[in-house]
Design an enzyme around this catalytic site. Sequence first.
Site, PDB file in Angstrom:
ATOM      1  N   TRP A  43      35.337  41.096  -7.493  1.00 30.71           N
ATOM      2  CA  TRP A  43      35.109  39.797  -8.148  1.00 30.71           C
ATOM      3  C   TRP A  43      34.991  40.072  -9.654  1.00 30.71           C
ATOM      4  O   TRP A  43      34.205  40.944 -10.054  1.00 30.71           O
ATOM      5  CB  TRP A  43      33.820  39.188  -7.590  1.00 30.71           C
ATOM      6  CG  TRP A  43      33.429  37.866  -8.176  1.00 30.71           C
ATOM      7  CD1 TRP A  43      34.242  36.791  -8.371  1.00 30.71           C
ATOM      8  CD2 TRP A  43      32.117  37.478  -8.621  1.00 30.71           C
ATOM      9  NE1 TRP A  43      33.515  35.748  -8.909  1.00 30.71           N
ATOM     10  CE2 TRP A  43      32.210  36.149  -9.072  1.00 30.71           C
ATOM     11  CE3 TRP A  43      30.879  38.116  -8.683  1.00 30.71           C
ATOM     12  CZ2 TRP A  43      31.124  35.441  -9.572  1.00 30.71           C
ATOM     13  CZ3 TRP A  43      29.793  37.423  -9.175  1.00 30.71           C
ATOM     14  CH2 TRP A  43      29.910  36.100  -9.614  1.00 30.71           C
ATOM     15  N   ASP A  66      26.773  43.137  -1.356  1.00 31.76           N
ATOM     16  CA  ASP A  66      26.918  41.764  -1.857  1.00 31.76           C
ATOM     17  C   ASP A  66      27.425  40.899  -0.699  1.00 31.76           C
ATOM     18  O   ASP A  66      28.543  41.091  -0.217  1.00 31.76           O
ATOM     19  CB  ASP A  66      27.906  41.729  -3.036  1.00 31.76           C
ATOM     20  CG  ASP A  66      27.919  40.365  -3.724  1.00 31.76           C
ATOM     21  OD1 ASP A  66      27.170  39.469  -3.273  1.00 31.76           O
ATOM     22  OD2 ASP A  66      28.670  40.187  -4.697  1.00 31.76           O
ATOM     23  N   LYS A 122      28.167  29.137  -0.568  1.00 31.16           N
ATOM     24  CA  LYS A 122      29.308  28.849   0.301  1.00 31.16           C
ATOM     25  C   LYS A 122      28.835  28.421   1.683  1.00 31.16           C
ATOM     26  O   LYS A 122      29.263  27.392   2.191  1.00 31.16           O
ATOM     27  CB  LYS A 122      30.221  30.073   0.431  1.00 31.16           C
ATOM     28  CG  LYS A 122      30.302  30.942  -0.807  1.00 31.16           C
ATOM     29  CD  LYS A 122      31.198  30.406  -1.891  1.00 31.16           C
ATOM     30  CE  LYS A 122      30.975  31.177  -3.178  1.00 31.16           C
ATOM     31  NZ  LYS A 122      31.982  31.036  -4.189  1.00 31.16           N
TER      32      LYS A 122
HETATM   33  C1  LMR Z   1      34.862  32.671  -6.960  1.00 32.26           C
HETATM   34  O1  LMR Z   1      35.032  33.890  -6.867  1.00 32.26           O
HETATM   35  O2  LMR Z   1      35.804  31.866  -7.127  1.00 32.26           O
HETATM   36  C2  LMR Z   1      33.481  32.100  -6.832  1.00 32.26           C
HETATM   37  O3  LMR Z   1      32.579  33.097  -6.512  1.00 32.26           O
HETATM   38  C3  LMR Z   1      33.087  31.286  -7.996  1.00 32.26           C
HETATM   39  C4  LMR Z   1      32.778  32.090  -9.231  1.00 32.26           C
HETATM   40  O4  LMR Z   1      31.691  31.904  -9.771  1.00 32.26           O
HETATM   41  O5  LMR Z   1      33.605  32.873  -9.669  1.00 32.26           O
END
Ligand code: LMR
Length: 396
Positions: free
Chosen positions: A129, A210, A245
């Site tokens: 992420w 996570d 979520k």
């Molecule tokens: C995502 O990865 O789209 C979500 O977790 C929202 C974010 O805050 O990035």
Amino acid sequence: MFSQLQPVATDPILGLMAAYKEDPNPLKVDLGVGVYKDEQGHTAVLDCVKKAEKLRLEQEDSKTYIGMAGDLSFNRHIEQLAFGPHKVLLEGRVTTAHTPGGTGALRVAAEFIKKANPDATIWVTSPTWANHISLFQAAGLKVKEYSYYDYSTKGLNEEAMFADLATIPAGDVVLVHACCHNPSGMDLNEAQWQKFTAIAKERGFTPLVDMAYQGFGLGLDVDAAGLRLLANEVPELILCTSCSKNFGLYRERIGAVSIMVAQASVTETARTNLLAVVRSIYSMPPAHGAIIVSHILDSAELTAQWHQELAVMRNRINDYRQLIIDKLAGEGVKQDFSFITKQHGMFSFLGINKEQIEQLRKDYSIYMVGSSRVSIAGLNHSNIDYFAKAMAAVLK
Ligand code: LMR
């Protein structure tokens, strides 16, 4: 002073959300941000949440501060949801603070790591992420990547991953996604979790799990199986969870950070250090989201309803995984997209290139993250054919 500031690039995920909003094309499709949408393209409030909010209005009799650890009942519920009936809870080896969202949990975790070992490097999956890296760096941690996803096979880069993990020393932290890997959707299977756990034990690094999507992959317990295995075997770990979520509570910003220590005699020290971090950042978390979740998990009826509503979201996404493959084949696409059903959770990596992603956006107003990550819940019966036709056109 402010004139010294340099402009900063917009966040790749949230910037996309804003660009989509401004796009006047009525056919536009939002596959960007990881937010669940129903068949109508709407992110509705769950019914169990509506009922819990009503209960809150009726029962709440004070707005006084809730304390640095937040809502203690929420914290117990989240520990049980994550660890299940695990010995580490019975042994009193876990301490939890509720936080402003999963991002808040990660930031508190980062500051906690820095207190415990200022020299720690945190290792994240390649890719991960996007915000993981900036978030940990902003907290002053060194960040490195370990191999994870193989873009050529569209699967896990297993050999390279285990080889990288085997070089990580004690004192460092390894972030692992519990389920529904963001961005690739490729999760560790049972054997891979076992191997990961064995290496963590042997090397002595600390896992940071996570778990932002518990219940979105295969189910609440299956999605936490890797975490529970790790908790059996390693002495210490950190867990960050989110209710954005699975409870659909995105804007309420509700998550939690849990620290699992080696012996119960250390729990109180971990707790006071954790709370000192919280106090120095935001003092205390907001209460609303935690109280909603507590109301739901306190009630057998609301919990059953939540399980059902969560299953609807999970199943809809999983159904669309197959539908994407079928629709692309129906449009004459020859490339193999069967890997989509091997991925789990909100996201899939389509594996298309930057030019194709750009063309989808420019010519068709179809929005996805630059890595080709799509949030599958953005598809529905009204736009799946349009999406498949556009994909066929750019893949030609
Ligand atoms: C995502 O990865 O789209 C979500 O977790 C929202 C974010 O805050 O990035």
